[in-house]
Every structure is written in structure tokens, then in C-alpha cells.
Design a protein around this motif. Structure first.
Motif, short mmCIF file in Angstrom:
data_model
loop_
_atom_site.label_atom_id
_atom_site.label_comp_id
_atom_site.label_asym_id
_atom_site.label_seq_id
_atom_site.Cartn_x
_atom_site.Cartn_y
_atom_site.Cartn_z
N HIS A 1 26.80 94.71 45.50
CA HIS A 1 27.59 93.65 46.12
C HIS A 1 27.43 92.37 45.29
O HIS A 1 28.41 91.71 44.96
N GLN A 2 26.18 92.05 44.94
CA GLN A 2 25.90 90.87 44.12
C GLN A 2 24.45 90.91 43.63
O GLN A 2 23.57 91.34 44.37
N LEU A 3 24.25 90.49 42.41
CA LEU A 3 22.89 90.32 41.88
C LEU A 3 22.60 88.83 41.75
O LEU A 3 23.39 88.09 41.16
N TYR A 4 21.48 88.41 42.31
CA TYR A 4 21.03 87.03 42.16
C TYR A 4 19.78 87.07 41.30
O TYR A 4 18.79 87.68 41.69
N THR A 5 19.85 86.46 40.12
CA THR A 5 18.66 86.50 39.26
C THR A 5 18.17 85.09 38.96
O THR A 5 18.96 84.15 38.83
N GLN A 6 16.85 84.97 38.85
CA GLN A 6 16.26 83.69 38.42
C GLN A 6 16.03 83.72 36.92
O GLN A 6 15.61 82.74 36.33
N ASN A 7 16.26 84.90 36.32
CA ASN A 7 15.90 85.04 34.91
C ASN A 7 16.92 84.38 34.00
O ASN A 7 18.11 84.30 34.32
N ILE A 8 16.41 83.96 32.85
CA ILE A 8 17.25 83.23 31.89
C ILE A 8 17.34 84.02 30.59
O ILE A 8 17.78 83.50 29.59
N ASP A 9 16.93 85.29 30.64
CA ASP A 9 16.82 86.07 29.41
C ASP A 9 18.08 86.86 29.08
O ASP A 9 18.15 87.54 28.05
N CYS A 10 19.08 86.83 29.94
CA CYS A 10 20.37 87.51 29.73
C CYS A 10 20.25 89.03 29.68
O CYS A 10 21.19 89.71 29.23
#
Ligand code: CNA
Length: 281
Positions: free
Chosen positions: A113-122
């Protein structure tokens, strides 16, 4: 909750029951919330793990507090520590983990449905998760700009600066001279609008997976609280975090997340497909 608390939705609080719930077709809108822990197996240190985390290794940079390295006010005075650290996190040098590929598999099966990530590594994009299903809540290294006049800075030059741990300045030269920073969200900066726009999707989710995050950074940390009651929440993490484990259908899979995800994939009968997708990336 205690062991004898009855569940509402799952047969029992276990990964096997989560797998049954998915294969029965009852989970069609799965939300996933991730943090640095899903990328440690790729070789990118997280913030808070004792000894291996970035915060444990910042002493050499002489910072007032470890968090200062991601603090906009500190950055304006002393951008160098950020660029020393950026080398350790910079995209392009790392391969997505099994956990990333599992999320990508959910997307391929039409269940994400949706991914929420805090990561900044792409690494989510690198794993093939469709961009429209990803909310990069803390931005990413994908773009960068001058913090004063907002003029974008070219990606190839950015890569060179990061490789040499040199601080880039605005391409407008003497006319501006501002510091350049990737579009990652520092303390004292607002989260992208997309985070607020997509947050509401959580209320229509039928399953939530929380993976590799200490749930210490707000407002992201409150996302699992938006999962409606009766909707199972599964935590894949080395330690228990946030309020996970307090609702009747919470499942705690404590340990490294790739192992937990492989276990779930086994139960789902997806293991071979998962490993193949990972190998073929
Ligand atoms: P954090 O606070 O460092 O927490 C990481 C969590 O993951 C902890 O609870 C660990 O116990 C757990 N963990 C570590 N390794 C594993 C593993 N292999 N399996 C399961 N659990 C594991 O990181 P958060 O993401 O919660 O904090 C938010 C910050 C970290 C965000 O602002 C990120 O931008 C920032 N960050 C991102 C990266 C990245 O992009 N890869 C790296 C380091 C920090």
C-alpha cells in the motif's frame, strides 16, 4: 499484553499466523515502516546501535553532540563533519538487502500500500520498489541544492565532493557562496509534504510491518500509532521499540530483520522467489 490476551484478527501472535493472513487474501494493503536497521546488512551503519552505530563512532569529529552532524544550525557553522560522514552513507556503493527485496516483492504482488522509510540511502529504489509507493520521510541523497538560494547542484560534482569529503558551495560562485546540502532532512528542518499527504493511507491498511528502526525520531516514530485497532502490526527488529507489542495483534520478531523476513517468506512459500530476486538485482 500477556500471552493469554486473545487476538482480534490473527489466529495467534506468530509469523505463521501473519503468513496465513496474507495468503488467505485478507492483507491486500500492507504498509511498511523502515529505518536504518534494514540497511546495516548492506554495510551502512545505523545511528544508535552500540559500538557499530554512527553515533558511537563520531568522537573523532569533535561534535558537541552526535546529533549535531545532522543539525541545520550546526551545519551552517561547521559543515565539514557532515561531509566526512556522508562518505559512509553515500548511495551507489551498496547493494539492497533481503529486507529491501522483500518489500519490493510485496509491491510486485500488488500488496504494498505504501512504504514509509527514514533511510536516505536510496536502497528502496535500488531494490526496484516503484517510486510512487515510497515516502522518503527524511529525504534522500538523490538531489542537493544550495541552502541559501536553493539552486540545485549537479550530481556528478556532488559525488566528487563526497568522495573527497570536501564541502561543496553554490554553483553561482561569489554571487551566492552558500553551502550545498543534499535534500536530506536535518533536525530543525520540515519533513517533505509527501509525508503528511500519505500518512492518512495508514488508516486504510490491513497489515503493518515495522522494520529496523528505533522509533526515536518524531514525527515518524508515531506512524505505527495510526494503524487502526485490530490491524496486525509486525515488528522485525533487534530490540523491542515504541509501543509495539502492546496491541492484541502485534507480533514481535526480535532478531536481525533479514532472518525474520526469510522466515516469513518461508511461511508464505515465497522464499525461492525472494532469493532469486535478490541474486538477480
Ligand atoms: P537508529 O536509531 O539507528 O535505529 C536502528 C534500529 O534498527 C535499532 O533499533 C537497531 O536495534 C535496529 N537494527 C540494527 N540493525 C538491525 C538488523 N540487522 N536487523 C534488525 N534490526 C536492526 O535508526 P532509525 O532509522 O530508527 O533512526 C532514524 C534516523 C536514522 C533517520 O533520520 C535516518 O535518516 C538515519 N539513518 C539512516 C541511514 C540509512 O539511510 N541507511 C543510516 C544511518 C542513519
Amino acid at each position: 499484553i500477556s500471552d493469554d490476551t486473545p487476538t482480534e484478527t490473527l489466529r495467534e501472535r506468530s509469523l505463521a499466523a501473519v503468513a496465513e493472513y496474507i495468503t488467505s487474501g485478507k492483507a491486500k494493503r500492507i504498509v511498511v515502516m523502515t529505518g536504518a536497521g534494514i540497511s546495516t546488512a548492506a554495510g551502512i551503519p545505523d545511528f544508535r546501535s552500540p559500538e557499530t552505530g554512527l553515533y558511537a563512532n563520531l568522537a573523532k569529529l569533535n561534535l558537541p553532540r552526535p546529533e549535531s552532524v545532522f543539525d541545520l544550525l550546526f551545519f551552517k557553522e561547521n559543515p565539514k563533519p557532515f561531509y566526512v560522514l556522508a562518505k559512509d552513507l553515500y548511495p551507489g556503493n551498496f547493494h539492497p538487502t533481503i529486507s529491501h527485496v522483500f518489500i519490493s516483492l510485496l509491491a510486485k504482488k500488488g500488496l504494498l500500500h505504501q512504504l514509509y522509510t527514514q533511510n536516505i540511502d536510496c536502497l528502496e529504489r535500488a531494490a526496484g520498489i516503484p517510486p510512487e509507493l515510497i515516502v522518503e520521510a527524511h529525504g534522500s541523497f538523490a538531489n542537493q541544492r544550495c541552502i541559501e538560494c536553493k539552486t540545485p547542484f549537479p550530481a556528478d560534482r556532488m559525488r566528487e565532493h563526497v568522495a573527497r569529503a570536501e564541502v561543496p558551495r553554490c554553483i553561482r560562485g561569489a554571487e551566492c557562496g552558500g553551502l550545498v546540502k543534499p535534500d536530506i532532512v536535518f533536525f530543525h528542518e520540515a519533513l517533505p509534504m509527501l509525508f503528511y499527504e500519505r500518512k492518512d493511507l495508514i488508516s486504510s491498511a490491513d497489515l503493518a510491518l515495522v522494520m529496523g528502526t528505533s522509533l526515536q525520531v518524531h514525527p515518524f516514530a508515531s506512524l505505527p500509532n495510526y494503524v487502526p485497532e485490530g490491524v496486525p502490526r509486525v515488528l522485525f527488529n533487534l530490540e523491542r521499540v515504541g509501543g509495539l507489542g502492546t496491541q492484541a495483534d502485534d507480533v514481535l520478531e526480535l532478531g536481525d530483520c533479514d532472518t525474520g523476513v526469510r522466515k516469513l517468506a518461508d511461511q508464505l512459500g515465497w522464499r525461492e522467489e525472494l532469493e532469486k530476486e535478490w541474486r538477480d538485482l
